[in-house]
Motif scaffolding. Structure first.
Motif, PDB file in Angstrom:
ATOM      1  N   LEU A 101       0.973  -1.185   0.121  1.00  0.00           N
ATOM      2  CA  LEU A 101       0.087  -0.054  -0.011  1.00  0.00           C
ATOM      3  C   LEU A 101       0.974   1.237   0.061  1.00  0.00           C
ATOM      4  N   HIS A 102       0.465   2.290  -0.789  1.00  0.00           N
ATOM      5  CA  HIS A 102       1.398   3.486  -0.821  1.00  0.00           C
ATOM      6  C   HIS A 102       0.396   4.651  -0.427  1.00  0.00           C
ATOM      7  N   LEU A 103       0.949   5.384   0.356  1.00  0.00           N
ATOM      8  CA  LEU A 103       0.151   6.533   0.902  1.00  0.00           C
ATOM      9  C   LEU A 103       1.148   8.000   0.533  1.00  0.00           C
ATOM     10  N   VAL A 104       0.621   8.730   0.058  1.00  0.00           N
ATOM     11  CA  VAL A 104       1.358  10.188  -0.382  1.00  0.00           C
ATOM     12  C   VAL A 104       0.403  11.356   0.313  1.00  0.00           C
ATOM     13  N   VAL A 105       0.937  11.931   1.423  1.00  0.00           N
ATOM     14  CA  VAL A 105       0.227  13.243   1.626  1.00  0.00           C
ATOM     15  C   VAL A 105       1.006  14.686   1.613  1.00  0.00           C
ATOM     16  N   TYR A 106       0.304  15.261   0.881  1.00  0.00           N
ATOM     17  CA  TYR A 106       0.886  16.833   0.638  1.00  0.00           C
ATOM     18  C   TYR A 106      -0.155  17.932   0.795  1.00  0.00           C
ATOM     19  N   ASP A 107       0.482  19.069   1.173  1.00  0.00           N
ATOM     20  CA  ASP A 107      -0.022  20.186   1.604  1.00  0.00           C
ATOM     21  C   ASP A 107      -0.251  20.980   0.341  1.00  0.00           C
ATOM     22  N   PRO A 108      -1.798  21.243  -0.082  1.00  0.00           N
ATOM     23  CA  PRO A 108      -1.631  22.140  -1.530  1.00  0.00           C
ATOM     24  C   PRO A 108      -1.294  23.547  -1.312  1.00  0.00           C
ATOM     25  N   LYS A 109      -1.093  24.070  -0.188  1.00  0.00           N
ATOM     26  CA  LYS A 109      -0.558  25.396  -0.104  1.00  0.00           C
ATOM     27  C   LYS A 109       0.838  25.400   0.176  1.00  0.00           C
ATOM     28  N   LYS A 110       1.535  24.084   0.093  1.00  0.00           N
ATOM     29  CA  LYS A 110       2.971  24.081   0.128  1.00  0.00           C
ATOM     30  C   LYS A 110       3.879  24.787   1.155  1.00  0.00           C
ATOM     31  N   GLU A 111       3.128  24.618   2.432  1.00  0.00           N
ATOM     32  CA  GLU A 111       3.560  24.855   3.674  1.00  0.00           C
ATOM     33  C   GLU A 111       4.497  23.976   4.160  1.00  0.00           C
ATOM     34  N   TYR A 112       3.969  22.687   3.964  1.00  0.00           N
ATOM     35  CA  TYR A 112       4.584  21.614   4.729  1.00  0.00           C
ATOM     36  C   TYR A 112       5.257  20.594   3.706  1.00  0.00           C
ATOM     37  N   ASP A 113       6.260  19.961   4.325  1.00  0.00           N
ATOM     38  CA  ASP A 113       6.927  19.009   3.158  1.00  0.00           C
ATOM     39  C   ASP A 113       5.866  17.981   2.881  1.00  0.00           C
ATOM     40  N   SER A 114       6.150  17.056   1.597  1.00  0.00           N
ATOM     41  CA  SER A 114       5.136  16.011   1.384  1.00  0.00           C
ATOM     42  C   SER A 114       5.715  14.830   2.166  1.00  0.00           C
ATOM     43  N   TYR A 115       4.821  13.850   2.227  1.00  0.00           N
ATOM     44  CA  TYR A 115       5.108  12.549   3.113  1.00  0.00           C
ATOM     45  C   TYR A 115       4.745  11.448   2.317  1.00  0.00           C
ATOM     46  N   THR A 116       5.534  10.482   2.161  1.00  0.00           N
ATOM     47  CA  THR A 116       5.379   9.144   1.320  1.00  0.00           C
ATOM     48  C   THR A 116       5.887   8.039   2.053  1.00  0.00           C
ATOM     49  N   THR A 117       4.711   6.889   2.214  1.00  0.00           N
ATOM     50  CA  THR A 117       5.189   5.809   2.833  1.00  0.00           C
ATOM     51  C   THR A 117       4.722   4.435   2.195  1.00  0.00           C
ATOM     52  N   LYS A 118       4.964   3.505   2.688  1.00  0.00           N
ATOM     53  CA  LYS A 118       4.598   2.243   1.998  1.00  0.00           C
ATOM     54  C   LYS A 118       4.358   1.230   3.210  1.00  0.00           C
ATOM     55  N   VAL A 119       3.317   0.458   3.065  1.00  0.00           N
ATOM     56  CA  VAL A 119       2.934  -0.366   4.326  1.00  0.00           C
ATOM     57  C   VAL A 119       2.829  -1.920   3.361  1.00  0.00           C
ATOM     58  N   ALA A 120       3.343  -2.647   4.107  1.00  0.00           N
ATOM     59  CA  ALA A 120       3.029  -4.324   3.506  1.00  0.00           C
ATOM     60  C   ALA A 120       1.796  -4.501   3.707  1.00  0.00           C
TER      61      ALA A 120
END
Length: 147
Positions: A101-120
């Motif tokens: 499973l891949h999850l990508v979180v990002y801020d549309p306002k670009k105030e925070y860094d994006s975060y990507t993770t993988k879960v088996a």
């Protein structure tokens, strides 16, 4: 001659598209895949669900963060958003057999860094499902860093 050939191809394409529309059946459940040639066998499908909270480095909830969710090569095209208390819930009904499973979180306002993770998938809780062969779920809290 070329105009007649193009009109002929357009007519045949339109006719075939219409026929497929008559015989096609939508089996989109909760944002899953759509099959054009009949219903999906639910024995081969699973529900994948991820819930959690998105916070900043001071553990303050972040709302309106975008969450992309996909399994292996099956990309989840919809965006999910965190609510006013940073909570999010994403669910996808699709074919079984994915490993990761891949999850990508990002801020549309670009105030925070994006975060990507993988879960088996093997690390997720498997449960029976009332309509599908099984359901996998995991709770995943995410902390974003300010740029």
């Amino acid at each position: 001659m070329k105009k007649i050939k193009n009109k002929y191809h357009l007519l045949v394409s339109s006719l075939l598209t219409t026929l497929l529309g008559f015989f096609g059946v939508s089996c989109d459940r909760g944002g899953g895949m759509v099959c054009l040639y009949g219903p999906m066998p639910v024995d081969d499908m699973a529900a994948y669900k991820v819930t959690g909270q998105i916070t900043d480095e001071q553990n303050q909830p972040l709302d309106s963060m975008r969450v992309h969710f996909y399994l292996d090569q099956f990309v989840r095209t919809d965006d999910f958003h965190s609510d006013s208390i940073g909570g999010y819930q994403v669910e996808l009904w699709t074919w079984k057999g994915a490993d990761t499973l891949h999850l990508v979180v990002y801020d549309p306002k670009k105030e925070y860094d994006s975060y990507t993770t993988k879960v088996a998938i093997s690390d997720m809780d498997a449960q029976p499902h009332e309509e599908l062969s099984c359901s996998y779920s995991v709770e995943l809290d995410i902390q974003l860093k300010k740029k």
